[in-house]
Enzyme design. Structure first.
Site, short mmCIF file in Angstrom:
data_model
loop_
_atom_site.label_atom_id
_atom_site.label_comp_id
_atom_site.label_asym_id
_atom_site.label_seq_id
_atom_site.Cartn_x
_atom_site.Cartn_y
_atom_site.Cartn_z
N CYS A 382 13.57 10.41 -0.93
CA CYS A 382 14.89 10.31 -1.55
C CYS A 382 15.61 11.67 -1.47
O CYS A 382 16.02 12.06 -0.39
CB CYS A 382 14.76 9.78 -2.97
SG CYS A 382 16.25 8.93 -3.49
N HIS A 516 11.85 4.96 -2.44
CA HIS A 516 10.69 5.49 -3.17
C HIS A 516 9.44 4.65 -2.85
O HIS A 516 9.12 3.71 -3.59
CB HIS A 516 10.97 5.46 -4.68
CG HIS A 516 11.97 6.47 -5.12
ND1 HIS A 516 11.63 7.77 -5.41
CD2 HIS A 516 13.31 6.38 -5.27
CE1 HIS A 516 12.72 8.44 -5.75
NE2 HIS A 516 13.75 7.61 -5.67
N GLU A 518 6.46 5.32 -3.31
CA GLU A 518 5.40 5.48 -4.32
C GLU A 518 5.42 4.34 -5.34
O GLU A 518 4.40 4.05 -5.97
CB GLU A 518 5.52 6.84 -5.01
CG GLU A 518 6.70 7.04 -5.95
CD GLU A 518 7.98 7.51 -5.26
OE1 GLU A 518 8.14 7.26 -4.05
OE2 GLU A 518 8.83 8.13 -5.95
N1 GLN Z 1 20.03 12.91 -6.40
C1 GLN Z 1 19.94 12.11 -5.23
C2 GLN Z 1 20.88 10.93 -5.26
O1 GLN Z 1 21.32 10.53 -6.31
C3 GLN Z 1 18.51 11.64 -4.98
C4 GLN Z 1 18.00 10.73 -6.05
C5 GLN Z 1 16.50 10.57 -5.99
O2 GLN Z 1 15.82 11.37 -5.40
N2 GLN Z 1 16.00 9.55 -6.63
O3 GLN Z 1 21.17 10.37 -4.23
#
Ligand code: GLN
Length: 544
Positions: A382, A516, A518
């Site tokens: 992410c 994600h 995970e």
């Molecule tokens: N801050 C970033 C976004 O909002 C990544 C978010 C995250 O890593 N879950 O896109």
């Protein structure tokens, strides 16, 4: 219709109720029953999405896009049952719903009250959205005696009265502390807690007693006598060597047997526990080890990266190695004398996890650069993928590359998107709108480029579905610039607009994912990205 198991906690918080619920779910499943596990959170936030990970640990995201309590992660990892929005409710959500109904005039002039309106809404939630489940386990957050949890306790009391008597069971998790000066375990806190619960009209059927020392039979009988339960229904729960040992340990202590007995079920098959024996064996008897550095922001509190921590361990199980995790504060790498190389050189893999905000971002970008230049296996998740793209753009002739999350920039390699397609159709949001509920959340499909590294990692798949939680996206307009620098877009949203996966074919193992992974890893089914990353780290460990 399903049978209900209500799980409450007493004496102190952090007794591992969530893990207990997950383990009981797994044990019932191992006997062939179909289970679902739910969490009732008494706090007033509508969901944990706006809470700092320092306050409440990780926010666990479901396929259907709910931001939920991290206990739902335990449930899903131990049972494999995908959690849903309807598996987690907070007082805030209940009140939000009731107040909306009141404003619409749905209560037809009635005075709206905790009893019956709030308790009815809680009962509705408990009874809703069930398929052909045999058991629904409901964990109540907090500790008996909390003001906040009273409406939930009252709702349970009513449900126990309204459903047939053999359809509900109350399990109370308590603490039996060891007083070193007396050299004794003390049962009094448990007695008080059960009395407190009884004063709310709930008589527990089964007590799970957490203790640091073995519970003598005499104490077991004493608790049974004072608390009005059968001695066999007092289950000792000694601290376990690891969370993976808990289902087997609780089974040995009779938890699932006594739960079934409480329901009058005496013809259930013995549980099939070979999977749990295998998991424990892989965890406790590794044949090697690797060290992975996680360069992030919330490194002081392991719960903030709960699923990540678990997924790395699962990746280790897949390779039969122990994964040592070094939690590294990215901000440390932002000063001149940060000794970045000295800190990162001993690592066999570098992972930049998800996160929010600018703090530490330059440290994360510096870590990506180190991994790229030194050929160290890298996984960016992410925000981690976004940092890999910014680093890639800077190294490919865009020195000002940045994310609009960190402020206005002329080179928005990462930026906010205001419209995207989902299965429900066109989704829209405003750049300056509310923070709660404005992210791309939940399961989205991605198309993988054939013959790419990731399609091999995913066993040749060309289409995958993974869970998202982010507001910003890698800007597809930079695709050519990034690809000319060796960072290939190997996974895209089905409409081809949103980059989902990037990789470096010339690097031993360098992958960034916008989602994600995970969240979907299980000890009995390690996620392929983590299995692959740990395998690459193992190769790296043979080099350094
Ligand atoms: N801050 C970033 C976004 O909002 C990544 C978010 C995250 O890593 N879950 O896109």
């Amino acid at each position: 219709m399903a049978r209900y198991i209500f799980i409450t906690g007493g004496v102190v918080s952090s007794l591992g109720k969530g893990l207990m619920a997950a383990s009981l779910g797994a044990l019932l499943q191992a006997r062939g029953f179909k289970v679902r596990i739910r969490k009732f959170d008494p706090y007033l936030n509508v969901d944990p999405g706006t809470m700092s990970p320092y306050q409440h640990g990780e926010v666990y995201v479901t396929d259907d896009g709910a931001e939920t309590d991290l206990d739902l992660g335990h449930y899903e990892r131990f049972t494999g049952v995908s959690a849903r929005q309807s598996d987690n409710v907070t007082s805030g959500r209940i009140y939000q719903q009731i107040i909306a109904r009141e404003r619409r005039g749905d209560y037809l002039g009635a005075t709206v009250q905790v009893i019956p309106h709030v308790t009815d809404a809680i009962k509705e939630f408990a009874l809703a959205d069930q398929d052909d489940h045999d058991f629904i386990l409901c964990e109540i957050g907090g500790t008996v005696g909390d003001i906040e949890s009273l409406p939930f306790m009252e709702a349970i009391r009513q449900l126990r009265n309204e459903l047939e008597p053999d359809r509900t069971l109350s399990v109370h998790v308590t603490l039996v502390p060891y007083i070193a000066a007396a050299g004794e375990l003390k049962t009094k806190p448990t007695q008080h807690s059960v009395r407190e619960l009884a004063s709310l009209g709930i008589k527990p059927d089964l007590l799970l007693c957490r203790c640091e020392h073995p519970l003598p039979d005499s104490d077991r009988r004493k608790i049974a006598q004072f608390c009005n339960v059968r001695p066999e229904a007092v289950i000792p729960a000694l601290d376990a060597s690891s969370i993976y040992a808990v289902p087997l340990q609780y089974h040995r202590e009779g938890l699932d047997t006594q739960v079934l007995r409480g329901f009058g079920i005496d013809d259930a098959p013995e549980p099939e526990l070979s999977t749990w024996h295998d998991i424990l064996d892989r965890y406790e008897q590794p044949e090697g080890e690797v060290t992975i550095g996680v360069v992030g922001k919330y490194v002081g509190l392991p719960d903030a990266y709960k699923s990540l921590n678990e997924a790395l361990i699962h990746g280790g199980m897949a390779n039969r190695v122990r994964v040592n995790i070094r939690w590294i504060d990215a901000e440390m790498f932002e000063s001149e004398d940060s000794e970045l190389a000295a800190k990162l050189e001993p690592l066999h893999g570098i992972l930049v996890p998800g996160g929010f905000g600018e703090r530490g971002s330059e440290g994360k970008i510096a870590s990506v650069r180190f991994a790229r230049e030194r050929g160290v296996p890298f996984l960016g998740i992410c925000l981690g993928m976004q940092m890999a793209c910014i680093e890639g753009a800077r190294s490919a002739g865009h020195p000002g590359a940045s994310s609009t999350e960190f402020g206005a920039t002329d080179e928005p390699v990462v930026g906010i998107i205001t419209e995207w397609m989902s299965e429900e159709g066109l989704q829209k949001r405003e750049a300056g709108g509310d923070l709660g509920g404005t992210m791309r959340l939940g399961a989205y499909d991605a198309k993988l480029t054939g013959n790419s590294h990731v399609s091999r990692i995913y066993g040749g798949a060309t289409e995958i579905s993974e869970r998202h939680r982010h507001r910003y996206e890698v800007n597809v307009a930079y695709r050519d610039a990034l690809e000319s620098g060796g960072l290939i877009f190997s996974g895209m949203s089905p409409d081809g607009l949103l980059p989902e996966i990037v990789e470096r074919p010339e690097h031993p193992w360098f992958v960034g994912v916008q989602f994600h992974p995970e969240l979907k890893s299980k000890p009995f089914d390690p996620h392929p990205l983590f299995a692959g990353f740990v395998a690459a780290a193992l190769d790296q460990s043979r080099l350094v």
